[in-house]
Design an enzyme around this catalytic site. Structure first.
Site, mmCIF file in Angstrom:
data_model
loop_
_atom_site.group_PDB
_atom_site.id
_atom_site.type_symbol
_atom_site.label_atom_id
_atom_site.label_comp_id
_atom_site.label_asym_id
_atom_site.label_seq_id
_atom_site.Cartn_x
_atom_site.Cartn_y
_atom_site.Cartn_z
ATOM 1 N N CYS A 1 55.474 6.961 33.467
ATOM 2 C CA CYS A 1 56.481 6.806 32.407
ATOM 3 C C CYS A 1 57.452 5.658 32.655
ATOM 4 C CB CYS A 1 57.244 8.112 32.239
ATOM 5 S SG CYS A 1 56.149 9.485 31.832
ATOM 6 N N ASP B 1 41.667 17.969 22.399
ATOM 7 C CA ASP B 1 41.552 16.775 23.243
ATOM 8 C C ASP B 1 40.118 16.269 23.168
ATOM 9 O OD1 ASP B 1 43.504 15.725 25.814
ATOM 10 O OD2 ASP B 1 41.411 15.057 25.792
HETATM 11 C C1 UGA Z 1 60.564 10.647 33.547
HETATM 12 C C2 UGA Z 1 61.904 11.091 32.964
HETATM 13 O O1 UGA Z 1 62.750 11.558 34.021
HETATM 14 C C3 UGA Z 1 61.700 12.197 31.936
HETATM 15 O O2 UGA Z 1 62.924 12.565 31.352
HETATM 16 C C4 UGA Z 1 60.738 11.686 30.853
HETATM 17 O O3 UGA Z 1 60.481 12.672 29.879
HETATM 18 C C5 UGA Z 1 59.436 11.275 31.499
HETATM 19 O O4 UGA Z 1 59.689 10.247 32.485
HETATM 20 C C6 UGA Z 1 58.522 10.765 30.448
HETATM 21 O O5 UGA Z 1 58.801 9.680 29.875
HETATM 22 O O6 UGA Z 1 57.586 11.453 30.058
HETATM 23 P P1 UGA Z 1 58.916 11.639 35.424
HETATM 24 O O7 UGA Z 1 58.126 10.389 35.242
HETATM 25 O O8 UGA Z 1 58.218 12.953 35.466
HETATM 26 O O9 UGA Z 1 60.016 11.761 34.239
HETATM 27 O O10 UGA Z 1 59.674 11.496 36.794
HETATM 28 P P2 UGA Z 1 61.178 11.285 37.292
HETATM 29 O O11 UGA Z 1 61.688 12.554 37.824
HETATM 30 O O12 UGA Z 1 61.982 10.578 36.276
HETATM 31 O O13 UGA Z 1 60.924 10.300 38.513
HETATM 32 C C7 UGA Z 1 60.413 8.986 38.292
HETATM 33 C C8 UGA Z 1 60.324 8.222 39.578
HETATM 34 O O14 UGA Z 1 61.632 7.884 40.021
HETATM 35 C C9 UGA Z 1 59.665 8.951 40.740
HETATM 36 O O15 UGA Z 1 58.776 8.053 41.382
HETATM 37 C C10 UGA Z 1 60.823 9.321 41.643
HETATM 38 O O16 UGA Z 1 60.443 9.398 42.986
HETATM 39 C C11 UGA Z 1 61.778 8.167 41.410
HETATM 40 N N1 UGA Z 1 63.187 8.468 41.686
HETATM 41 C C12 UGA Z 1 63.837 9.445 40.972
HETATM 42 C C13 UGA Z 1 63.871 7.749 42.643
HETATM 43 O O17 UGA Z 1 63.311 6.832 43.284
HETATM 44 N N2 UGA Z 1 65.189 8.026 42.880
HETATM 45 C C14 UGA Z 1 65.852 8.987 42.200
HETATM 46 O O18 UGA Z 1 67.056 9.188 42.456
HETATM 47 C C15 UGA Z 1 65.162 9.717 41.232
#
Ligand code: UGA
Length: 441
Positions: free
Chosen positions: A268, A30
């Site tokens: 993401c 990095d």
């Molecule tokens: C997301 C994807 O879920 C991963 O599969 C992917 O690899 C990753 O992006 C990436 O592109 O690297 P992440 O950003 O860690 O993962 O988080 P998530 O669990 O997807 O949650 C994203 C957002 O959605 C959070 O703010 C969460 O609070 C919100 N969310 C999630 C909701 O508002 N409602 C839900 O039912 C689920």
């Protein structure tokens, strides 16, 4: 196998440690010397459950090292590109500066037969152009998107839902000789998850790149769908959580990612759907993704609605109101505050005249750096003391478990906004609280 991992952020640091856990000899590289120093001393530079333990475990084997010097990549058979692709300032497009810089720095060190494996989320077409630049080196490019979720990153990397290889293919979509050889090498890298029957999709570059943004777009759409239903519920007195339960019993729909509330944030989903729309525009198929504009708009409206709800419970104005915001991270079990709905709402309320106090079990240091104008508290108890309104903005388990009676003794007014629909309204109302949530009566 000897492996290099370029970029040691949320993705790369976990990937490097996980590759060492799978038995490979890994060097993480990095440009950020402070990050490299922390990782070299076995300290995770960000909060990710299980990562400190994994780092300690693999560093004891001597199979994991970190460096700022790209030349240490020479000698690795496989080079994983794990750098970030944030949203470009003032545009929907992805900023590929880090991919460009990392690739250019790596190029002089690759040898014939090496694999360069892209894991970063990129606009479709990027892999093709990087592959063209590798031609002549005798190395092969593979696109191998990553699907890990923050908070579950270690588990998702060691036990992925699926593996996707985008290989060089001929005109009929069949992997070329180099592609077939690359697959053999990657199969060796991922021997352990493959032995656990992890599904493997072998495809071309374009499909592999699209899989990642398609998956994130689908997830974002699912969340915005239920948040759109929340708007309907608000207009009709219906309960979006019961609606989600009921439609979620249909296997074709499924209950996961149907949690209505403040919507999605993070590094993401928001930037990926925007970059995807930008790329579709460049490809002349912008109409295909115009629905993602609506997905984005629904998502952003939830934040505005939450500020309105705070105003409603305060009797029409939040000027001078003390508002405790529980949560700063974009989701629980993370200290990542990128595009955090919690902080976005906190900042809006502060700008509109409220006195906002934010707390979070892990993200306060990051939040403080980014939002110096907000006040921060070390604990939920401290944050809610004297509060006119409490907003649960990130559903950390310790906030879900708060006792309405105990914290009721600390606040000035028993008013709770459940930004993630995780509290039991009956329990809070029974304790004399005004309970309000998005999409619930
Ligand atoms: C997301 C994807 O879920 C991963 O599969 C992917 O690899 C990753 O992006 C990436 O592109 O690297 P992440 O950003 O860690 O993962 O988080 P998530 O669990 O997807 O949650 C994203 C957002 O959605 C959070 O703010 C969460 O609070 C919100 N969310 C999630 C909701 O508002 N409602 C839900 O039912 C689920």
């Amino acid at each position: 196998m000897q492996v290099s991992v370029i970029g040691c952020g949320y993705l790369g640091a976990v990937h490097a440690a996980s590759m060492a856990k799978l038995g490979h000899t890994v060097v993480g590289i990095d440009v950020d010397a402070a990050k490299v120093a922390l990782l070299s001393s076995g300290t995770a530079p960000f909060y990710e459950p299980g990562l400190p333990e994994l780092l300690a475990e693999v560093q004891a084997t001597g199979r994991l090292a970190f460096s700022t010097d790209m030349s240490v990549a020479a000698g690795s058979a496989v080079h994983f590109l794990c750098v970030g692709t944030p949203q470009q300032h003032g545009e929907f497009r992805a900023d590929l500066t880090y991919v460009e810089d990392a690739f250019a720095a790596l190029l002089p060190h690759v040898r014939p037969g090496d694999l360069v494996v892209g894991k970063s989320t990129v606009p479709v077409g990027t892999a093709e152009s990087l592959a063209a630049r590798l031609a002549g080196t005798g190395a092969t490019l593979v696109w191998n998107p990553e699907f890990l979720r923050e908070g579950f990153a270690v588990q998702d990397t060691l036990h992925p839902d699926r593996l996707v290889y985008g290989l060089p293919t001929d005109d009929e979509g069949v992997p070329t000789e180099d592609g077939a050889r690359a697959q053999k090498i990657l199969d060796e890298v991922y021997a352990e998850p493959l032995a656990d029957d992890t599904p493997l999709v072998v495809t071309d570059y374009a499909t592999a790149q699209l899989v990642k943004v398609a998956a994130n777009s689908f997830l974002a759409t699912k969340i915005s769908f239920i948040n759109a239903m929340a708007e309907l519920c608000e207009a009709t007195g219906a309960d979006v959580t019961r609606l989600a339960d009921a439609i979620g019993y249909d296997d074709r729909i499924g209950r996961r990612f149907l949690n209505a509330g403040l919507g999605f944030g993070g590094g993401c989903l928001p930037k990926d759907i925007r970059a995807f729309m930008a790329r579709a525009g460049e490809l002349g198929v912008d109409q295909a993704l115009s629905f993602l504009r609506e997905v984005d708009a629904i998502n952003m409206r939830r934040r505005v609605r939450m500020v309105d709800l705070a105003r409603e419970v305060c009797g029409g104005s939040i000027v001078g109101a003390r508002i405790a915001v529980l949560g700063a991270a974009f989701k629980p079990d993370s200290d990542d505050i990128r595009d955090s709905p919690a902080l976005s709402v906190a900042a809006q309320m502060q700008l509109q005249g409220a006195h906002v106090v934010v707390t979070d079990p892990q993200a306060v240091p990051n939040a403080r750096k980014a939002w110096a104008g907000l006040a921060f508290a070390a604990t939920a108890e401290e944050a809610v003391t004297g509060a006119d309104v409490v907003l649960l903005a990130t559903e950390w388990s310790e906030y879900r478990a708060l006792d309405p009676e105990t914290i009721g003794d600390l606040v000035a007014h028993r008013r709770i906004l459940d930004g993630r629909n995780v509290l039991d309204p009956r329990r809070w109302r029974a304790a004399g609280w005004t309970y309000r949530a998005l999409g619930r009566p």
